[in-house]
Write a protein that holds these residues in place. Sequence first.
Motif: not given
Length: 334
Positions: A18-22, A286-292
């Motif tokens: 799991k990760g984050i949506i910015a 290690l995961s993501f917090s991607y915006g675009r």
Amino acid sequence: MSIEQLAETAQAMVAAGKGIIAIDESNGTIGKRFEAVGVANSEDNRRAYREMLLTTPKLGEHISGAILFDETLRQSTRDGVPFARVMRNAGIIPGIKVDRGTHPLAGFPGEVVTEGLDGLRERLREYYRLGARFAKWRAVIHIGEDMPSGTCIEVNTHALARYAALCQENGLVPMVEPEVLMDGDHDIETCYEVTEVVLRSLFDALYNQSVMLEGTILKASMVLPGKGCDEQVAVDEVASSTLMCLKSAVPAILPGIVFLSGGQSDEDATAHLDAMNRMGPNPWPLSFSYGRAMQQAALKLWAQDPANNVARAQEIVHARARDNGLAALGEWTP
Ligand code: 13P
């Protein structure tokens, strides 16, 4: 707030796969994204767009948290359900951007410092009451001739640590984000050196200001050549350089690291994260917090017909979340 509760939130933010949506663009920044796809920057369009994102069916399968802008945390769905409740029901932890953007750093032309510390304690208390359990603060470091200066790095990491300590005092997990920009024609080695110095300065400042790393998440930029650099590099080189840089500068006790996408293509952002996880085991999830890299394809489709394209745009959001969730496990296939 006990460190156990902060640590529990931090671990949930980087739960396996799991990760984050910015989605914390300020009204100015979302206005630029809307303008590019022909959508007017009204409060209701911002609300409708964020409703599309946050009500994506089964988003919680791959998304642990979402970072909101102040306005969004106070908004509700068209049917009147506060977004914070929508998120809790979907198993998504509400986060909030609390910095007040970058401003020119006096005496250092071309460099910026992030502001927003004045009154932050009171704002954090309110955000906690509104349901937020983590916060984000972004510092921006430019690479260029004689840049970054030591002063720019120091003032920005000092502010990040002050923000982080205030977050923990008020029950929110600080996501500390020192973004080294991709703008410029510098090579990957320069990005590596700058990123390492910035991270060392950041963890010094966090230590000096008694921030508990067990309850902190790092949002990092990847080690990449500048966008204008003639020598672009393979996915595995980005992954191995980024890993080496992080391993040399980030304490292993940190519960997790998430990456920003920073202007990379959707595919590159996913491939780089996947490669780093394939090279594991690593000291941290290690995961993501991607915006675009989470939103741009969905925004484009939604904008063509906001009234009728919600379900199809949500399918894209879910697919991006699934791909990045797989990359967080090192199990993505293009
Ligand atoms: P990008 O992934 O678009 O860089 O945005 C992430 C973010 O939150 C930057 O602060």
